[in-house]
Motif scaffolding. Structure first.
Motif, PDB file in Angstrom:
ATOM      1  N   MET A 172      -6.504  -8.323   2.268  1.00 24.76           N
ATOM      2  CA  MET A 172      -6.887  -6.843   2.229  1.00 24.76           C
ATOM      3  C   MET A 172      -8.194  -6.613   2.859  1.00 24.76           C
ATOM      4  N   GLN A 173      -9.342  -7.482   2.574  1.00 22.18           N
ATOM      5  CA  GLN A 173     -10.452  -7.265   3.006  1.00 22.18           C
ATOM      6  C   GLN A 173     -10.611  -7.163   4.403  1.00 22.18           C
ATOM      7  N   LYS A 204      -6.675 -11.250  -1.441  1.00 24.84           N
ATOM      8  CA  LYS A 204      -7.713 -10.380  -1.345  1.00 24.84           C
ATOM      9  C   LYS A 204      -8.236 -10.585   0.111  1.00 24.84           C
ATOM     10  N   GLY A 256      -9.440  -3.830   5.597  1.00 23.95           N
ATOM     11  CA  GLY A 256     -10.137  -2.616   4.989  1.00 23.95           C
ATOM     12  C   GLY A 256      -9.296  -2.008   3.852  1.00 23.95           C
ATOM     13  N   THR A 283       0.819  -1.347   0.208  1.00 26.30           N
ATOM     14  CA  THR A 283      -0.049   0.096   0.091  1.00 26.30           C
ATOM     15  C   THR A 283       1.081   1.055  -0.179  1.00 26.30           C
ATOM     16  N   ASN A 342      -8.343  -1.180   0.108  1.00 23.65           N
ATOM     17  CA  ASN A 342      -8.826  -1.312  -0.962  1.00 23.65           C
ATOM     18  C   ASN A 342      -7.943  -0.673  -2.245  1.00 23.65           C
ATOM     19  N   LYS A 343      -6.831  -0.196  -1.983  1.00 26.26           N
ATOM     20  CA  LYS A 343      -5.677   0.380  -2.822  1.00 26.26           C
ATOM     21  C   LYS A 343      -4.299   0.029  -2.721  1.00 26.26           C
ATOM     22  N   PRO A 368      -4.700  -7.481  -6.750  1.00 27.32           N
ATOM     23  CA  PRO A 368      -5.308  -8.409  -5.907  1.00 27.32           C
ATOM     24  C   PRO A 368      -5.513  -9.597  -6.266  1.00 27.32           C
TER      25      PRO A 368
END
Lengths: 100, 114, 79
Positions: B81-82, B78, B85, B48, B87-88, B95
């Motif tokens: 990531m989820q 993924k 939180g 990130t 998303n970028k 992803p």
């Protein structure tokens, strides 16, 4: 068989004894063993067990950049190498195991 | 040619480990092996827009640029990531579903969790 | 016909392993076999490791010259 071992943890981690034991056993069983030390594992270069492994014919290389960053001195018998040496080990061996 | 997968799982800003994992991944390409880097668990933060230089850590941009230039696939898990939180991601990190991550690791000749 | 007298220069000051070798390798890929590359390095471990790795890849090291306290030129002939 050619065995490659990557160690990245410092000497107080149990990985050190595992790597020493595997290397010793593999060598005694007639296998070719190459160990690459990088990140905090370069401190293992000072351990007498690693000197004994060299005497048994185990090939040991360290990442020279990591050694330099930690202001360590060179250890006879250990190649003051580079990430290229790690790539060569990974590329040439039959089995490669990492301890991190 | 071997398939080598490096798995980055740690938080990036309290260790030099992740930067070293990426530097090692660049080095592993030098014998023409196919190197893939997977970011999972807390390791996804590495991919990130963080600023290690604010903590006097060397930025990892150079390693990411080199890996992209050397056409090494870079995947972020993924579900990891989820859960966080996120998303970028930074450029060139894709992803990937857990199935793709598992397939990549199981199809590898060498997997290096770092 | 290739110009064998041409020497390509690659300034790698500020670079460390493995970028020193990666960039040298990529530059050599642009050259013809037999051409010469001069690499400028300021990281001491790279001065040992880059030539050793290049030799392993089949290239010829024509010379390593120290130009300053932390400055070296490595001359390479592409295989």
């Amino acid at each position: 068989m050619k065995l490659g071992i990557l160690l990245t943890t410092s000497p107080e981690n149990e990985n050190t004894n595992t790597v020493i034991a595997i290397s010793r056993a593999a060598k005694e069983a007639g296998h070719e063993v190459s160990v690459f030390l990088m990140y905090d594992s370069v401190y293992n270069a000072y351990k007498k067990e690693f000197a004994e492994l060299i005497d048994k014919g185990v090939s040991i290389a360290v990442c020279a950049l990591n050694v330099e960053q930690r202001k360590m001195s060179r250890v006879p018998g250990i190649l003051f190498g580079s990430q290229y040496d790690n790539a060569c080990i990974a590329s040439n061996v039959d089995r490669f195991i990492s301890f991190g | 040619m071997k398939k080598i997968t490096v798995i980055v799982r740690n938080l990036p800003l309290n260790t030099r480990k992740n930067a070293e994992a990426l530097r090692m991944s660049v080095g592993l390409t030098l014998r023409e092996d196919k190197v893939t880097v997977i970011f999972m668990d807390d390791g996804v933060y590495t991919a990130t827009h963080i600023k290690p230089e604010l903590l006097n850590f060397t930025p990892m941009d150079k390693a990411f640029e080199a890996l992209s230039m050397l056409k090494c696939p870079l995947f972020a898990d993924k579900p990891s990531m989820q859960k966080r939180g996120i998303n970028k991601l930074i450029e060139n990190v894709k992803p990937a579903e857990r199935e793709e991550i598992v397939r990549t690791i199981t199809e590898s000749d060498i997997a290096i969790p770092f | 016909m290739q110009d064998m007298s041409r020497i390509t220069e690659l300034d790698l000051r500020g670079e460390v392993c493995p970028y020193t070798f990666v960039k040298t390798k990529l530059k050599l890929e642009e050259l013809e076999s037999g051409e010469e590359l001069k690499v400028i390095l300021d990281h001491a471990p790279a001065v040992e490791n880059v030539p050793r790795s290049l030799k392993n890849e089949g290239h010829k090291i024509l010379g390593i010259e120290q130009k300053g306290d932390n400055l070296w030129n490595v001359r390479i002939r592409k295989a």
